[in-house]
Scaffold this active site. Structure first.
Site, PDB file in Angstrom:
ATOM      1  N   HIS A  44       4.708   0.178   0.297  1.00 53.73           N
ATOM      2  CA  HIS A  44       5.470  -0.610   1.260  1.00 53.73           C
ATOM      3  C   HIS A  44       4.606  -1.729   1.835  1.00 53.73           C
ATOM      4  CE1 HIS A  44       3.677   2.760   3.478  1.00 53.73           C
ATOM      5  NE2 HIS A  44       3.654   1.986   4.550  1.00 53.73           N
ATOM      6  N   ASP A  95       0.555   5.119   1.710  1.00 54.98           N
ATOM      7  CA  ASP A  95      -0.149   5.654   2.876  1.00 54.98           C
ATOM      8  C   ASP A  95      -1.250   6.641   2.495  1.00 54.98           C
ATOM      9  OD1 ASP A  95       1.564   4.214   4.468  1.00 54.98           O
ATOM     10  OD2 ASP A  95       2.885   5.909   4.910  1.00 54.98           O
ATOM     11  N   ARG A  99       5.907   6.774  14.619  1.00 55.14           N
ATOM     12  CA  ARG A  99       5.876   7.297  13.259  1.00 55.14           C
ATOM     13  C   ARG A  99       5.326   8.713  13.207  1.00 55.14           C
ATOM     14  NH1 ARG A  99       1.496   5.159  10.656  1.00 55.14           N
ATOM     15  NH2 ARG A  99       0.624   7.238  10.871  1.00 55.14           N
ATOM     16  N   HIS A 101       0.831  -1.203   0.000  1.00 56.26           N
ATOM     17  CA  HIS A 101       0.000   0.000   0.000  1.00 56.26           C
ATOM     18  C   HIS A 101       0.867   1.256   0.000  1.00 56.26           C
ATOM     19  CE1 HIS A 101       0.972  -0.462   4.263  1.00 56.26           C
ATOM     20  NE2 HIS A 101       0.601   0.810   4.460  1.00 56.26           N
TER      21      HIS A 101
END
Length: 287
Positions: A236, A101, A250, A99
């Site tokens: 990723h 983000d 993150r 996918h």
């Protein structure tokens, strides 16, 4: 013995990825940031090794060098630092599907910065794909078709949050000018200029093609490593091959509006009784 002030750079794979040693993000200079930014544009994902002492304040400050930092609406955040999302393998932090983000937003994030703070004894690697190389490897007639199409991206989390956006199938990077394929399995629902059957078939081909090993790198994390990836040109995949705990922190840098060629056809209108879609609905992305 004299220590070199020049960071050491090691390429991770032929398709994308560079690992950097000799930079401390807690004391990052303007020159050091400019170096990392150049590496990111050239290699799509950059790994800064040895950041076990990275403070939340430095993490946030580093993110703000790229742009506005997101306050995520529905993921758990580090206490006292709402800019930092907690990624925990025991609480939904395993997303083993390719996918990009948050493509369901009108302005998806331009970058993510992930600091790994706990790892299992083995496993837990992450893979990335270079979507510029994917686009460039397609045949000229197919690239020409894709340049004139858009795709719808969607998400729903229960009944509380829904988002939908339509973006070019091929986007143009605002800094490098390179074209990249911009569809992904997790959030791309359909190509509205095509019939349902045509859209399903073309997207399945593009998903599978973009996941080819020749377009990927795989990174074996160490505690303290930081990854910065350009969300405009990568996908990723977090590999779910472990039993222990995997935890990270993150930061997401808010995005620009994806741009590409204008669509060359109107949205397809299905005949009465013909197969159509609702939008496919997918799970929340925890990376």
């Amino acid at each position: 013995m004299t220590t070199s002030l020049v960071p050491e750079v090691r390429l991770v794979a032929g398709a994308l990825g560079a690992e950097v040693h000799g930079i401390d993000l807690n004391t990052l200079t303007d020159e050091g940031f400019a170096h990392l930014h150049r590496l990111l544009l050239a290699h799509q994902v950059v790994f800064v090794a040895g950041q076990t002492g990275l403070t939340p304040q430095a993490h946030i400050a580093f993110g703000r060098r790229f742009g506005e930092v997101e306050l995520h609406p529905y993921l758990p955040r580090l206490e006292g630092h709402p800019e930092i999302v907690l990624i925990d393998s025991e609480h939904g932090g395993k997303v083993d599907v390719w996918h990009t983000d948050m493509t369901f937003h009108q302005s998806p994030p331009i970058a993510s910065i992930l600091h790994l703070v706990q790892l299992p004894e083995t496993g837990g690697d992450t893979m990335w794909t270079n979507q510029c190389r994917v686009y460039e490897a397609l045949s000229a007639p197919l690239r020409d078709l894709l340049d004139g199409l858009t795709a719808v991206h969607v998400i729903r989390i229960g009944t509380e949050f829904t988002s939908r956006a339509e973006h070019p199938v091929v986007r143009v990077h605002p800094e490098t000018g390179r074209r990249s394929l911009y569809v992904n399995r997790l959030f791309t629902s359909h190509i509205p200029q095509l019939s349902r059957n045509e859209s399903d078939a073309l997207l399945e081909y593009l998903f599978a093609f973009s996941e080819g090993p020749q377009f990927t790198c795989r990174y074996r994390w160490r505690v303290g490593d930081v990854a910065i990836w350009d969300n405009r040109v990568t996908q990723h995949y977090a590999i779910n091959d472990y039993d222990g705990l995997r935890r990270g922190q993150r930061i997401t840098v808010l995005g620009d509006h994806p741009t590409g060629d204008a669509p060359r056809w109107d949205h397809y209108v299905a005949a009465p009784g013909q197969r159509y879609w609702p939008d496919r609905v997918n799970a929340v992305d925890n990376y």
